[in-house]
Design an enzyme around this catalytic site. Structure first.
Site, mmCIF file in Angstrom:
data_model
loop_
_atom_site.group_PDB
_atom_site.id
_atom_site.type_symbol
_atom_site.label_atom_id
_atom_site.label_comp_id
_atom_site.label_asym_id
_atom_site.label_seq_id
_atom_site.Cartn_x
_atom_site.Cartn_y
_atom_site.Cartn_z
ATOM 1 N N HIS A 146 8.531 -2.821 1.705
ATOM 2 C CA HIS A 146 7.722 -1.913 2.523
ATOM 3 C C HIS A 146 7.645 -0.533 1.872
ATOM 4 O O HIS A 146 6.568 0.074 1.807
ATOM 5 C CB HIS A 146 8.307 -1.832 3.937
ATOM 6 C CG HIS A 146 7.503 -1.019 4.881
ATOM 7 N ND1 HIS A 146 7.915 0.219 5.317
ATOM 8 C CD2 HIS A 146 6.310 -1.264 5.491
ATOM 9 C CE1 HIS A 146 7.005 0.699 6.157
ATOM 10 N NE2 HIS A 146 6.024 -0.178 6.277
ATOM 11 N N ASP A 150 2.662 -2.386 6.926
ATOM 12 C CA ASP A 150 3.438 -2.472 8.164
ATOM 13 C C ASP A 150 3.428 -3.886 8.735
ATOM 14 O O ASP A 150 4.458 -4.386 9.205
ATOM 15 C CB ASP A 150 2.907 -1.479 9.197
ATOM 16 C CG ASP A 150 3.186 -0.029 8.834
ATOM 17 O OD1 ASP A 150 3.898 0.225 7.837
ATOM 18 O OD2 ASP A 150 2.693 0.867 9.555
#
Length: 146
Positions: free
Chosen positions: A74, A120
């Site tokens: 991420h 996300d």
């Protein structure tokens, strides 16, 4: 703190206080929190805010497990999104939908919003598939994340 940073901080803090009857647009981290709650409803999103070497602020060293690796990926995804002109992933909002644990980034997002939404979404899905080890929450970063 530079004047530019102060200006951004002031805008972020003051904008919700405006006289508009419309609700302010949430910051991206609020949306990410909601995505996590969509895919992992059994856990508080706070459980992911200080986990391993990469979940939370910063990140260094070797991820401690698969969940921490989700956060490393991420972080790298956000770094790639920052290469899009004017893209600030931590502040970029986007349009998405959560339906029965399934996340969809909606069409109509600009390039930055689409990239951040996908970062996300993929992280939230990764969190859902990775085991959570309570021993990796709030670890000693200096000792374990070199």
């Amino acid at each position: 703190m530079t004047p530019a940073h102060l200006l951004i901080l002031a805008a972020v803090c003051v904008s919700p206080l405006g006289a508009s009857s419309n609700r302010p647009m949430p910051l991206n981290l609020y949306q990410f929190k909601n995505m996590i709650q969509c895919t992992v409803p059994s856990r508080s999103w706070w459980d992911f805010a200080d986990y391993g070497c990469y979940c939370g602020r910063g990140g260094s060293g070797t991820p401690v497990d698969d969940l921490d690796r989700c956060c490393q990926v991420h972080d790298n995804c956000y770094n790639e999104a920052e290469k899009i002109s004017g893209c600030w992933p931590y502040f970029k909002t986007y349009s998405y939908e959560c339906s029965q644990g399934t996340l969809t980034c909606k069409g109509g997002n600009n390039a930055c919003a689409a990239a951040v939404c996908d970062c996300d979404r993929l992280a939230a899905i990764c969190f859902a598939g990775a085991p959570y080890n309570n021993n990796n929450y709030n670890i000693d970063l200096k000792a374990r994340c070199q």
